[in-house]
Structure formats: structure tokens, C-alpha cells
Scaffold this active site. Structure first.
Site, PDB file in Angstrom:
ATOM      1  N   ARG A  99       0.807  -1.234   0.000  1.00  0.00           N
ATOM      2  CA  ARG A  99       0.000   0.000   0.000  1.00  0.00           C
ATOM      3  C   ARG A  99       0.831   1.271   0.000  1.00  0.00           C
ATOM      4  NH1 ARG A  99      -3.721  -2.061   4.868  1.00  0.00           N
ATOM      5  NH2 ARG A  99      -4.865  -3.667   3.717  1.00  0.00           N
ATOM      6  N   CYS A 130      -9.397  -1.982   5.708  1.00  0.00           N
ATOM      7  CA  CYS A 130     -10.871  -1.940   5.745  1.00  0.00           C
ATOM      8  C   CYS A 130     -11.418  -0.649   6.370  1.00  0.00           C
ATOM      9  CB  CYS A 130     -11.409  -3.155   6.485  1.00  0.00           C
ATOM     10  SG  CYS A 130     -10.429  -3.645   7.908  1.00  0.00           S
ATOM     11  N   HIS A 242     -17.780  -2.753  10.353  1.00  0.00           N
ATOM     12  CA  HIS A 242     -16.987  -1.787  11.123  1.00  0.00           C
ATOM     13  C   HIS A 242     -17.785  -0.480  11.232  1.00  0.00           C
ATOM     14  CE1 HIS A 242     -13.693  -4.459  10.877  1.00  0.00           C
ATOM     15  NE2 HIS A 242     -12.829  -3.757  10.182  1.00  0.00           N
TER      16      HIS A 242
HETATM   17  N1  LIG Z   1     -10.957  -9.259   6.997  1.00  0.00           N
HETATM   18  C1  LIG Z   1     -10.947  -7.975   6.634  1.00  0.00           C
HETATM   19  O1  LIG Z   1     -11.816  -7.157   6.997  1.00  0.00           O
HETATM   20  C2  LIG Z   1      -9.869  -7.491   5.747  1.00  0.00           C
HETATM   21  C3  LIG Z   1      -9.987  -6.230   5.206  1.00  0.00           C
HETATM   22  C4  LIG Z   1      -8.991  -5.747   4.388  1.00  0.00           C
HETATM   23  C5  LIG Z   1      -7.901  -6.517   4.134  1.00  0.00           C
HETATM   24  N2  LIG Z   1      -7.806  -7.782   4.685  1.00  0.00           N
HETATM   25  C6  LIG Z   1      -6.622  -8.565   4.364  1.00  0.00           C
HETATM   26  O2  LIG Z   1      -6.963  -9.669   3.541  1.00  0.00           O
HETATM   27  C7  LIG Z   1      -6.117 -10.769   3.823  1.00  0.00           C
HETATM   28  C8  LIG Z   1      -6.927 -12.013   4.176  1.00  0.00           C
HETATM   29  O3  LIG Z   1      -7.786 -11.729   5.260  1.00  0.00           O
HETATM   30  P1  LIG Z   1      -8.919 -12.760   5.725  1.00  0.00           P
HETATM   31  O4  LIG Z   1      -9.709 -11.994   6.711  1.00  0.00           O
HETATM   32  O5  LIG Z   1      -9.614 -13.382   4.571  1.00  0.00           O
HETATM   33  O6  LIG Z   1      -8.017 -13.899   6.461  1.00  0.00           O
HETATM   34  P2  LIG Z   1      -8.368 -15.430   6.736  1.00  0.00           P
HETATM   35  O7  LIG Z   1      -9.823 -15.632   6.858  1.00  0.00           O
HETATM   36  O8  LIG Z   1      -7.482 -15.830   7.863  1.00  0.00           O
HETATM   37  O9  LIG Z   1      -7.861 -16.187   5.392  1.00  0.00           O
HETATM   38  C9  LIG Z   1      -6.514 -16.276   5.028  1.00  0.00           C
HETATM   39  C10 LIG Z   1      -6.383 -16.921   3.649  1.00  0.00           C
HETATM   40  O10 LIG Z   1      -5.008 -16.938   3.284  1.00  0.00           O
HETATM   41  C11 LIG Z   1      -4.654 -18.277   2.895  1.00  0.00           C
HETATM   42  N3  LIG Z   1      -3.258 -18.576   3.165  1.00  0.00           N
HETATM   43  C12 LIG Z   1      -2.632 -18.588   4.354  1.00  0.00           C
HETATM   44  N4  LIG Z   1      -1.342 -19.024   4.206  1.00  0.00           N
HETATM   45  C13 LIG Z   1      -1.191 -19.277   2.874  1.00  0.00           C
HETATM   46  C14 LIG Z   1      -0.099 -19.758   2.078  1.00  0.00           C
HETATM   47  N5  LIG Z   1       1.083 -20.082   2.626  1.00  0.00           N
HETATM   48  N6  LIG Z   1      -0.293 -19.897   0.739  1.00  0.00           N
HETATM   49  C15 LIG Z   1      -1.476 -19.607   0.196  1.00  0.00           C
HETATM   50  N7  LIG Z   1      -2.541 -19.151   0.884  1.00  0.00           N
HETATM   51  C16 LIG Z   1      -2.396 -18.999   2.216  1.00  0.00           C
HETATM   52  C17 LIG Z   1      -5.555 -19.143   3.732  1.00  0.00           C
HETATM   53  O11 LIG Z   1      -5.584 -20.426   3.169  1.00  0.00           O
HETATM   54  P3  LIG Z   1      -5.724 -21.749   4.099  1.00  0.00           P
HETATM   55  O12 LIG Z   1      -7.181 -21.873   4.438  1.00  0.00           O
HETATM   56  O13 LIG Z   1      -5.226 -22.833   3.200  1.00  0.00           O
HETATM   57  O14 LIG Z   1      -4.864 -21.521   5.311  1.00  0.00           O
HETATM   58  C18 LIG Z   1      -6.855 -18.399   3.623  1.00  0.00           C
HETATM   59  O15 LIG Z   1      -7.471 -18.668   2.397  1.00  0.00           O
HETATM   60  C19 LIG Z   1      -5.179 -10.283   4.927  1.00  0.00           C
HETATM   61  O16 LIG Z   1      -4.009  -9.779   4.316  1.00  0.00           O
HETATM   62  C20 LIG Z   1      -5.946  -9.163   5.570  1.00  0.00           C
HETATM   63  O17 LIG Z   1      -5.102  -8.222   6.197  1.00  0.00           O
HETATM   64  C21 LIG Z   1      -8.776  -8.281   5.464  1.00  0.00           C
END
Ligand SMILES: NC(=O)c1ccc[n+]([C@@H]2O[C@H](COP(=O)([O-])OP(=O)(O)OC[C@H]3O[C@@H](n4cnc5c(N)ncnc54)[C@H](OP(=O)(O)O)[C@@H]3O)[C@@H](O)[C@H]2O)c1
EC number: 1.2.1.11
Length: 344
Positions: A99, A130, A242
Site C-alpha cells: 500500500r 478496511c 466496522h
Molecule cells: N478481513 C478484513 O476485513 C480485511 C480487510 C482488508 C484486508 N484484509 C486482508 O486480507 C487478507 C486475508 O484476510 P482474511 O480476513 O480473509 O483472512 P483469513 O480468513 O485468515 O484467510 C486467510 C487466507 O489466506 C490463505 N493462506 C494462508 N497461508 C497461505 C499460504 N502459505 N499460501 C497460500 N494461501 C495462504 C488461507 O488459506 P488456508 O485456508 O489454506 O490456510 C486463507 O485462504 C489479509 O491480508 C488481511 O489483512 C482483510
């Protein structure tokens, strides 16, 4: 001929929502490939009425893929996004990894769509944090009308912002409270059930947290470097959505009525602001919705040209997956990308 799209992090909170939104909005995709870690290979995820099987990001060849929507965390993005970009696939990344890179546009389509032109330097486009995404959607039209000098924002951020482990922890702790089991805190630093925690991401030297710093840096990058912003970011026991209490100080006078009219016309905004019981939007009601909701608009008499407002959005949608898909739509609408298969 449509596009070939990879969704990296497809088993996560944001990735699953991306698949829903691509389908709901009829994104012109011929093929969608869900990717995650090796642990998830073969796991089934839904894309409309289809079921797709997850492949491993680490062994996937991106050379015939047009766009990778990436939501697999910062360290994964740091490692993979440059390699994917070099294979001619445009990465739209949800983590904070890119970013603040000058060669990577940080985009909210309602706010700074023209900044997208710089994406070819690395073939990476960043999606904001977010809490910043929903804030700048509400601030942009007001800034254009009366020039914002200073923003004071306090956030009330749901546990889904900390991924699926965050949601599981709130669920488990809440269950434990009701059955009088011992409570363990792993994902959050303190108990989150029936509590709130004034700490998101790591502490910085000046006492602010990284989440608070992100709101400052990202608002300046996308909206105006002259805007002063100070934030307090708080995790609350809400699953999705949020909320933000925002105080604004403008250079020029602006009344609450004028601001309400401007926001009613602004892209991405929906004003729900009746001065009566329930005449405002809460995070629970924002879940599953695309709009950034604005309520509780009023003049702040403690400063010159001051306004106060309440801003609410679904953090998994406008805060992440929806904004990412909108960026992909912007690439297509501006003719900045063509399907590789068509070109071949
Ligand atoms: N949640 C929000 O409100 C939000 C908002 C803005 C940005 N984000 C960003 O978006 C990203 C994901 O957030 P999330 O909330 O979806 O997290 P999450 O529910 O914990 O999901 C994480 C994802 O990443 C995958 N992953 C983890 N290690 C990996 C690897 N070594 N190789 C490939 N894939 C891998 C996981 O796959 P497995 O199931 O196989 O572990 C899962 O699909 C983060 O960077 C977060 O900061 C989130």
C-alpha cells in the site's frame, strides 16, 4: 472472450466473499481458479451455483491468468505478488504489503480511480485497509465541497477484520461464557467476548498502533496529503461490520444539511439519518451490503466549520472483497487489461 481470474486466499473470509461478489456482479470471467495454502488443496468453495476445488498457490502457473485477487496475508503477498506480476498477471492485493509503495497505486474506485494508471510499474494494485476504505468513501465528497483540514476518528472494528480465526475466537469465548468454561485468548490480546480492546495490529514507537498509522498514511495517499488525521482503533465483539465515529474540521463552512445532501448523491454512500429511535445504521445491519452508510450527521460546535458523523460498512465487502472486485472492474472498464487468451 472473458478473463481468467485467480483468487488467492479463497478459503478465507475475504476470499470467499470475493467469489460471491465476482458472481453476483457478473464479472466477465471465463474461468475462476481458487487458490490457498497446500493444507487446503481439494477443499471445495462456492462460486454461484458451482463448486470449485482449491489449488495450491505455491505451485500455480500464472502465465495464462489475467488477474489475481490476492487475500492471503502480507508475507505471502510480499513473496508471491512480484513473481505473479512478472508473469503478466495483474495482482490486486488486500494486505498492507504494497500500500505504501510509490510504484503501487492504492485505489478506492469512488475516490481516486485515475491513480490506477500507474499499476504497470509492478503489475500490482493495492486495496486499502478496511477501516480506511469506508472512511474515504464518506470523506471524498465532503472534502471536495469544503476542504477537510483535520479528522478525528474512533473505530469500532468487528472480529472478521482479524480473519476467520478472529470470528472463531469470539464465537468460542461467547459459548464458554454461557457454559462457564475457561476462556482462552489466542488471536486477540485480551478476551473479546463482552469486551472491547483498544489495540489492533502492533504498537509503534509514538504510542499509536499500526492500524491507526495505516488510516493516516492511506487517507493521505488516496485523498490529500494535507489532511491531518488522528485515529483510535478498537476491536469490538461484533462478527461483521466496522463502525466509525468521525469528527471533521473544514476550511470552509458546511452545514449538516448541506453535507447530508452531498452524501446522498455521492457514489457508494447511503445516508440513513433520522433523528429518532433507530434512525441510524448499525454494523449488524451493514453485513452483506455494499454501501457505506452515513448516520448521525450533526454540526460540531466545539470547532469552526465542524461536523460529526457515524460511518458504517461491511468490512469484508467495501473494506476488502467488494473494493477489490471494483478495482478489477475499473481495469476492464478503462480497457487497461485484455484477456490473454484473446491476445494469443
Ligand atoms: N478481513 C478484513 O476485513 C480485511 C480487510 C482488508 C484486508 N484484509 C486482508 O486480507 C487478507 C486475508 O484476510 P482474511 O480476513 O480473509 O483472512 P483469513 O480468513 O485468515 O484467510 C486467510 C487466507 O489466506 C490463505 N493462506 C494462508 N497461508 C497461505 C499460504 N502459505 N499460501 C497460500 N494461501 C495462504 C488461507 O488459506 P488456508 O485456508 O489454506 O490456510 C486463507 O485462504 C489479509 O491480508 C488481511 O489483512 C482483510
Amino acid at each position: 472472450m472473458g478473463f481468467k481470474i485467480a483468487v488467492a486466499g479463497a478459503t478465507g473470509n475475504v476470499g470467499r466473499e470475493m467469489l460471491n461478489i465476482l458472481e453476483e456482479r457478473g464479472f466477465p470471467a471465463d474461468e475462476i481458479v481458487p487458490l490457498a495454502s497446500r493444507r487446503s488443496v481439494g477443499t471445495e468453495v462456492s462460486y454461484g451455483d458451482k463448486t470449485l476445488k482449491v489449488k495450491a498457490l505455491e505451485s500455480y502457473d500464472f502465465s495464462d491468468t489475467d488477474i489475481c485477487l490476492m487475500s492471503a496475508g502480507g508475507s505471502i503477498s510480499k513473496e508471491y505478488s512480484p513473481k505473479i506480476g512478472k508473469q503478466g498477471c495483474v495482482v490486486i492485493d488486500n494486505s498492507s504489503a504494497w500500500r505504501y509503495d510509490q510504484d503501487v497505486p492504492l485505489i478506492v474506485p469512488e475516490v481516486n480511480p485515475d491513480a490506477i494508471d500507474g499499476f504497470t510499474k509492478k503489475n500490482i494494485i493495492a486495496n486499502p485497509n478496511c477501516s480506511t476504505a469506508q472512511l474515504v468513501v464518506a470523506l471524498k465528497p465532503l472534502h471536495e465541497a469544503a476542504t477537510i483540514k483535520r479528522v478525528v476518528v474512533s473505530t469500532y472494528q468487528s472480529v472478521s477484520g482479524a480473519g476467520k480465526e478472529g470470528m472463531d475466537e469470539l464465537f468460542e469465548q461467547t459459548r464458554a461464557v454461557f457454559v462457564a468454561d475457561p476462556i482462552s485468548a489466542n488471536k486477540f490480546t485480551k478476551r473479546i467476548a463482552f469486551n472491547c480492546i483498544p489495540h489492533i495490529d502492533v504498537f509503534m514507537e509514538d504510542g499509536f498502533t499500526k492500524e491507526e498509522w495505516k488510516m493516516v498514511a492511506e487517507t493521505k495517499k488516496m485523498l490529500d496529503p494535507k489532511i491531518k488525521l488522528t485515529a483510535t482503533c478498537v476491536r469490538v465483539p461484533v462478527f461483521i461490520g466496522h463502525a466509525e465515529a468521525v469528527n471533521l474540521e473544514f476550511e470552509k463552512p458546511i452545514t449538516a444539511d448541506e453535507a447530508r445532501e452531498i452524501l446522498r448523491e455521492a457514489p457508494g454512500c447511503q445516508v440513513i439519518d433520522k433523528r429518532e429511535d433507530g434512525g441510524y445504521v448499525t454494523p449488524y445491519e451493514s453485513a452483506g451490503e455494499d454501501a457505506t452508510y452515513i448516520s448521525r450527521l450533526r454540526e460540531d460546535p466545539t470547532v469552526d466549520n465542524g461536523l460529526a458523523l457515524w460511518v458504517v460498512a461491511d468490512n469484508l465487502r467495501k473494506g476488502a472483497a467488494l473494493n477489490t472486485v471494483q478495482i478489477a472492474e475499473l481495469l476492464v472498464a478503462r480497457g487497461l487489461i485484455q484477456p490473454k487468451k484473446e491476445a494469443a
